[in-house]
Write a protein that holds these residues in place. Sequence first.
Motif, short mmCIF file in Angstrom:
data_model
loop_
_atom_site.label_atom_id
_atom_site.label_comp_id
_atom_site.label_asym_id
_atom_site.label_seq_id
_atom_site.Cartn_x
_atom_site.Cartn_y
_atom_site.Cartn_z
N ILE A 76 41.85 60.09 22.39
CA ILE A 76 41.45 61.48 22.55
C ILE A 76 40.09 61.53 23.33
N GLU A 77 40.11 62.21 24.43
CA GLU A 77 38.74 62.44 25.21
C GLU A 77 37.86 63.43 24.26
N ARG A 78 36.69 62.64 24.15
CA ARG A 78 35.51 63.41 23.54
C ARG A 78 34.36 63.51 24.52
N THR A 79 33.31 64.63 24.26
CA THR A 79 32.04 64.66 24.73
C THR A 79 30.94 64.23 23.90
N ILE A 80 30.18 63.28 24.39
CA ILE A 80 29.25 62.65 23.34
C ILE A 80 27.91 63.00 24.06
N HIS A 81 27.03 63.53 23.04
CA HIS A 81 25.66 63.82 23.81
C HIS A 81 24.53 63.59 22.26
N PHE A 82 23.61 63.32 23.22
CA PHE A 82 22.32 62.83 22.19
C PHE A 82 21.01 62.67 22.92
N PRO A 83 20.11 63.02 22.12
CA PRO A 83 18.65 62.86 22.82
C PRO A 83 18.19 61.46 22.98
N PRO A 84 17.41 60.92 23.91
CA PRO A 84 16.96 59.55 23.77
C PRO A 84 16.47 59.04 22.47
N GLU A 85 15.59 59.97 21.94
CA GLU A 85 15.10 59.76 20.70
C GLU A 85 16.25 59.34 19.54
N ALA A 86 17.46 59.51 19.85
CA ALA A 86 18.64 59.07 18.67
C ALA A 86 18.83 57.53 18.98
N VAL A 87 18.50 57.14 20.17
CA VAL A 87 18.88 55.65 20.50
C VAL A 87 18.12 54.75 19.81
N LEU A 88 18.73 53.90 18.92
CA LEU A 88 17.99 52.71 18.36
C LEU A 88 18.20 51.55 18.71
N ALA A 89 19.10 51.29 20.03
CA ALA A 89 19.14 50.30 20.55
C ALA A 89 20.18 50.17 21.79
N VAL A 90 19.84 49.47 22.88
CA VAL A 90 20.81 49.20 24.08
C VAL A 90 21.04 48.03 24.20
N PHE A 91 22.16 47.54 24.20
CA PHE A 91 22.26 45.88 24.21
C PHE A 91 23.82 45.71 24.80
N ALA A 92 23.83 44.30 25.33
CA ALA A 92 24.94 44.10 26.06
C ALA A 92 25.86 43.36 24.80
N ARG A 93 27.05 43.77 24.88
CA ARG A 93 28.15 43.21 23.89
C ARG A 93 28.17 41.82 23.73
N GLU A 94 28.28 41.14 24.93
CA GLU A 94 28.56 39.67 25.49
C GLU A 94 27.60 38.85 24.49
N ASN A 95 26.41 39.25 24.70
CA ASN A 95 25.34 38.14 24.14
C ASN A 95 24.37 38.92 23.48
N GLY A 96 24.29 40.21 23.01
CA GLY A 96 23.20 40.80 22.31
C GLY A 96 21.89 41.27 23.17
N GLN A 97 21.80 40.64 24.34
CA GLN A 97 20.67 41.02 24.91
C GLN A 97 20.41 42.54 25.23
N GLY A 98 19.32 43.01 25.26
CA GLY A 98 18.88 44.46 25.49
C GLY A 98 17.59 44.55 24.69
N MET A 99 17.55 45.84 24.26
CA MET A 99 16.25 46.08 23.44
C MET A 99 16.49 47.13 22.44
N PRO A 100 15.91 46.88 21.16
CA PRO A 100 15.71 47.73 19.97
C PRO A 100 14.96 48.58 20.15
N PHE A 101 14.92 49.84 19.94
CA PHE A 101 13.82 51.04 19.42
C PHE A 101 13.69 51.41 18.32
N PRO A 102 12.39 51.65 17.78
CA PRO A 102 11.95 52.23 16.62
C PRO A 102 12.77 53.24 16.34
N PRO A 103 12.95 53.64 15.06
CA PRO A 103 13.55 54.88 14.77
C PRO A 103 12.54 56.06 14.99
N GLU A 104 12.80 57.07 15.52
CA GLU A 104 12.02 58.31 15.86
C GLU A 104 11.94 59.18 14.61
#
Length: 151
Positions: A76-104
Amino acid sequence: MDMISNRPYLIRAIYDWIVDNEWTPHFQIDANYPGTDVPQEFVQDGVIVLNAHPSAVFATSFDNDYFSFKARFQGIERTIHFPPEAVLAVFARENGQGMPFPPEPYPEGFEEDVSDEKKPALKTVESSKDSTEKTVEKAKQKKKPTLSIVK
């Protein structure tokens, strides 16, 4: 004059780096953050992890004040939206490389809208990293769907 947040810039940079390395970018999102619209049936402990690979999403918009894209959940197609402040981490599934962010902290006036048990626990960067690593391990353990040709 206040400077604008560097968070959306860092998120986009890490996202691009992950894609450029041909990995699969995932966002870990505080699903209760005001202005966030994600499929609640996939939220666990106030958090959702979204596959944001360009082949999995479309109509993407990563603006400084709002991120959005369309994706399919159980077909089922869904539209997702969120402010950047909601992002807790962005990472690569394959190896976990990325960056966590402190909760706002939630903006004033929204604190009472979400009970404490629905909010993700405020974590240090290290504990967010541990959580991200656990999420990556779970994703690796799931068997990937396969397509069988039936004649």
